[in-house]
Design a protein around this motif. Structure first.
Motif, PDB file in Angstrom:
ATOM      1  N   ILE A  72       0.868  -1.173   0.000  1.00 30.54           N
ATOM      2  CA  ILE A  72       0.000   0.000   0.000  1.00 30.54           C
ATOM      3  C   ILE A  72       0.903   1.221   0.000  1.00 30.54           C
ATOM      4  O   ILE A  72       1.525   1.548   0.997  1.00 30.54           O
ATOM      5  N   ARG A  73       1.007   1.833  -1.160  1.00 28.79           N
ATOM      6  CA  ARG A  73       1.990   2.902  -1.294  1.00 28.79           C
ATOM      7  C   ARG A  73       1.391   4.289  -1.084  1.00 28.79           C
ATOM      8  O   ARG A  73       2.106   5.263  -0.933  1.00 28.79           O
ATOM      9  N   ASP A  89      -3.989   3.806  -3.198  1.00 27.41           N
ATOM     10  CA  ASP A  89      -3.919   2.339  -3.191  1.00 27.41           C
ATOM     11  C   ASP A  89      -4.886   1.777  -2.167  1.00 27.41           C
ATOM     12  O   ASP A  89      -5.646   0.853  -2.448  1.00 27.41           O
ATOM     13  N   ARG A 126      -8.354   1.900  -3.177  1.00 26.80           N
ATOM     14  CA  ARG A 126      -8.617   0.918  -4.218  1.00 26.80           C
ATOM     15  C   ARG A 126      -8.800  -0.476  -3.614  1.00 26.80           C
ATOM     16  O   ARG A 126      -9.586  -1.269  -4.097  1.00 26.80           O
ATOM     17  N   TYR A 127      -8.055  -0.744  -2.555  1.00 29.50           N
ATOM     18  CA  TYR A 127      -8.206  -2.039  -1.884  1.00 29.50           C
ATOM     19  C   TYR A 127      -9.456  -2.088  -1.020  1.00 29.50           C
ATOM     20  O   TYR A 127      -9.762  -3.115  -0.430  1.00 29.50           O
TER      21      TYR A 127
END
Lengths: 350, 531
Positions: free
Chosen positions: B98-99, B103, B106-107
């Motif tokens: 998870i940057r 991110d 999105r997850y």
């Protein structure tokens, strides 16, 4: 990417240096594209500005207005007031000095006319800064736009004066004023164009801005306002007072620079671009290169002064356009802003 | 460090799989998110030391700990705001990197921060549109209004989509943040100290909402330092201290005192001694005060009260019922339409703030970061924000730097402010220490009147205890104290009298012997006492 803790002190020195180096590198790339060897050019620039008595004196001449404007901008930017109008404020100082020298006291002795020029030059620059200051404090008008626009008004005013009512009678119709009476010529270091009173004022201005910011009540108020206007309001600090005072001093110092240019160098009022060649804008870089430290502005002003002189030198030697120095200035500002970012954030590649 | 990140580049899985919790089938009771061996080091501090954390679908999971225990850091890592120095994260059983928050979203991971990340100059709808990747390109906020209203109704998160965020109260802003996360498709939702701004009733509503979301298959992380919250609504409780997980327990296995001990490693004083104090002259008198809010509507509508020295006058009420406007009007930060404010017998209605503060008024503002400090200035420079203009701090023009530094050092010691030095920018301090700086500044002047707005909002147990003790100390000294708070326990513990504010008016003022939690709760809903 994440926020960093307090950047270490050495980083604060390193960042401006790295920014300058990167700007040199990028500019070198473009120069190489033009078939000009960058290293040779840079060494010529350095030689032109710092290697000879003549070069050094010329660099100091350029340093004077850069430092006066730059010190004022350090003050303004510390208060988070975006004075982009030093160029216009400088020109208004020049106009005021011309008025004093040619019209108000044309036959007064030096010891009267020179202080009067500086006094009126300061007042004129201050008033020019106070217009956007007033608009900001009373009507919340964005000062970036107004200070920028006030530059063009000042430029047009100077042009009007030299083409119109102030056009010299002994100048065969050229758009310049008559020469100032000798009493209004600023004394120079012999053999150079370095006008002594303005040089002293410039160095003093850096010291005074430092004292003002860190040792006085109003300077403290300006920094609180610059850091958080809402906290300033909460502490009962008058934002109007801060804005007006900062704009007046910032504009006034630029006005002094204008006096120096007309009374110390040209000894008359002439084309706006001949008087200033963009000192008011370059001073923005002076302020940021110094990381808004008024004393460091002395060094960054000398550096930028050298850049102007070196630029002039290589223009002739390599047949380059004036734009080269501007390109370099622009690159440097970009690198500085990026460097600021590097100071505050850490980027990780994952 | 460089080597490490280089290695992780090399080890990066070549194919980024499309994983989203909002679309994946995760049965109730199965893990949505697993964190393994998370290590995060800040200069000088190990914020997370080999932390494991699981979040299951269908649970409300309390992450309990004091400020600085590392719970927010851990969740910031899960939300992609920080990258861990070591450790792995699994979403629905698959290892992920998870940057960035993008991110995370999105997850299917959402987060509501303690300090809200809203843009004040935009409307509610515009703020939500900004956060949604799939918002329509043209005039997105307009298209969203209906959807916002639908979500608002469904979860009981009432908010006006066309209102500007700067006009909203703290409580309303939080609702916008929750809506933002929900509409962004969050299935694992992290809430950082969500209840500090809510009234008991609002809090109960929120918990109902959270419970409903959990039953529908979401996983909720509730970062908190309130024991009773963890015990009452959560399915599991993970306690953190000094960057480590102390234990993960179920609420039926423990009692409050156990948790408190786990959190602080020592026994905590949960009751405050409030000896009777000498009630003296009237310090603050407010008569028929009428004040407009930011939206030009009447926010304070004919409020009158007196506070005497040695007395704590509490104001209870749901956020947005005029408390902030009342306080701002008293200190001269907001225009008084009609009525009168008197401090020590002097009329200060619509007087400049500097004059009001000059009469010996201390003010602990509601938005302490936004209003209480100049973040770039040093600790010592923030300590003199109120006193710098008077001797011996300064003369006519110049600051008396030596005196200021001496005094600053003494104050930092006396108020136990944890800071690298008195010259460190105050923005580097933790929330609790920033509040200590503010309190040190305000109380060191021996104020006659103290106006404290939500003085313990967002603070941990130890800092809260400290602030309350200091307030009682000032009461004993003879200060008159106006305490605005949404924490009823706090009001009950500290106040001599409590007024309940609802829609700009006082519903009633309770004397010490009449104060009970239930009466206040009823009055906060706007119902007058049938006495």
């Amino acid at each position: 990417m994440e926020k960093k803790e307090a950047p270490p002190k050495w980083m604060e020195v390193l960042v401006p240096l790295v920014s300058v180096a990167s700007a040199l590198l990028i500019a070198g790339f473009f120069l190489a594209l033009q078939g000009i060897p960058p290293l040779e050019l840079y060494s010529k620039m350095l030689a032109g500005s710092f290697a000879s008595y003549h070069g050094i004196s010329y660099t100091i001449v350029k340093t004077i207005p850069l430092l006066l404007c730059g010190a004022g901008l350090v003050l303004a930017f510390k208060a988070n007031i975006w004075n982009i109008g030093a160029e216009g404020q400088l020109l208004m100082g020049a106009v005021a000095a011309t008025w004093v020298a040619l019209y108000a006291m044309p036959s007064a002795p030096s010891y009267l006319v020179i202080p009067a020029m500086f006094a009126f030059g300061f007042i004129a620059g201050a008033l020019w800064g106070l217009v956007p200051g007033y608009l900001k404090s009373k009507l919340a008008v964005n000062e970036i736009i107004t200070t920028l626009m006030m530059n063009y008004i000042a430029i047009k005013l100077v042009e009007y004066l030299i083409y119109g009512p102030w056009r010299g009678e002994e100048e065969w119709g050229f758009p310049i004023t008559d020469k100032f009476p000798e009493a209004a010529w600023l004394p120079r270091i012999p053999g150079t164009s370095v006008h002594i009173p303005t040089l002293i004022l410039a160095l003093l201005s850096a010291a005074l801005v430092y004292l003002l910011l860190y040792k006085t009540k109003v300077g403290y108020e300006a920094r609180v306002y610059g850091s958080n206007p809402e906290a300033a309001r909460y502490a009962g600090i008058s934002s109007e007072k801060v804005i007006l005072l900062v704009m007046a001093i910032s504009g006034g110092l630029a006005g002094l620079a204008g006096v120096g240019e007309v009374a110390g160098i040209h000894r008359r009022l002439r084309y706006p671009w001949s008087i200033s060649c963009g000192y008011g804008f370059a001073a923005i870089i002076v302020a940021f290169l110094a990381r808004l430290n008024p004393l460091a502005a002395i060094i960054s002003a000398i550096f930028l002064g050298g850049l102007f002189v070196g630029g002039d030198a290589v223009q002739m030697a390599f047949g380059l356009p004036v734009g080269v120095v501007n390109m370099f200035n622009g690159l440097m500002l970009l690198c500085l802003v990026s460097g600021e970012f590097a100071l505050k954030y850490r980027v990780r590649v994952k | 460090m460089k080597l490490l990140s280089l290695r992780s580049v090399l080890e990066k899985p070549m194919v980024i799989e499309e994983i989203s919790l909002s679309e994946m089938q995760v049965e109730l009771g199965e893990p949505l998110v697993q964190m393994r061996g998370i290590v995060k080091i800040f200069p000088g501090v190990v914020a997370n030391d080999n932390v494991d954390f699981d979040l299951y679908a269908g649970e409300v999971h309390a992450l309990l700990g004091e400020n600085g225990a590392g719970k927010t850091t851990l969740m910031n890592i899960l939300f992609g705001l920080y990258s861990p120095d070591e450790g792995e994260i699994y979403v629905a059983g698959k290892k992920v990197e998870i940057r960035s928050p993008r991110d995370a979203i999105r997850y299917g991971i959402g987060m509501v921060h303690q300090h809200f990340k809203l843009i004040p100059t935009l409307t509610v709808a515009e703020n939500i549109a900004l956060s949604l990747a799939n918002a329509p390109a043209i005039n997105p906020s307009k298209h969203l209004v209906e959807e916002i209203e639908r979500y608002s109704k469904r979860y009981g998160l009432e908010v006006d989509p066309s209102a500007y965020v700067w006009q909203l109260s703290v409580g309303e802003r939080q609702r916008v943040e929750i809506l933002k996360a929900l509409m962004g498709g969050a299935r694992a939702l992290i809430l950082d100290e969500p209840t500090t701004v809510l009234t008991p009733d609002e809090r109960d509503e929120l918990f109902k909402t959270l419970r409903r979301m959990a039953d529908e298959g979401c996983g909720i992380v509730l970062i908190t330092h309130k024991l009773e919250e963890a015990l009452s609504v959560c399915d599991r409780i993970t306690v953190m201290r000094n960057g480590r997980v102390v234990a993960t327990v179920r609420p039926n296995e423990v009692v409050a005192a156990d948790l408190a001990k786990m959190m602080v490693g020592r026994d905590v004083l949960l009751n405050y001694e409030k000896p009777p104090s000498e009630i003296g002259e009237v310090v603050l008198r407010v008569e028929g005060l009428r004040v407009l809010g930011d939206r030009g509507l009447v926010s304070v509508d004919g409020v009158s009260f007196d506070i005497r020295s040695g007395e704590v006058f509490g104001i209870a009420g749901v956020a947005g019922n005029g408390q902030s406007e009342l306080v701002e009007a008293i200190v001269g930060l907001r225009k008084v339409e009609s009525g009168r404010v008197e401090i020590l017998g002097r009329d200060v209605t619509n007087q400049p703030t500097s004059r009001v503060l000059g009469l010996g008024v201390a003010y602990i503002p509601e938005h302490r970061i936004e209003r209480g400090i100049a973040p770039d200035l040093s600790v010592v420079e923030n300590l003199i924000l109120k006193s710098y203009r008077n001797p011996p701090f300064s003369g006519r023009l110049a600051m008396n730097t030596d005196y200021v530094r001496e005094w600053g050092k003494r104050l930092v010691e006396e108020y136990e402010v944890v800071t690298p030095s008195i010259d460190a920018p105050v923005k580097l301090l933790s929330g609790g220490n920033i509040q200590r700086v503010i309190i040190a500044r305000e109380f060191s002047q021996e104020p006659k009147l103290i106006i404290a707005s939500h003085p313990t909002y967002g603070l941990d147990v130890a800092a809260t205890e400290y602030v309350r003790k200091k307030l009682l100390e000032q009461r004993r000294r003879g200060a008159a104290i106006l305490l605005v708070s949404e924490d009823l326990e706090e009001l009950l513990a500290l106040s001599d009298r409590i007024a309940v504010m609802y829609r700009g008016r006082f519903v009633g003022v309770l004397e010490a012997d009449e104060i009970t939690l239930d009466r206040i709760r009823v009055m906060m809903a706007g119902e007058e006492e049938a006495s």
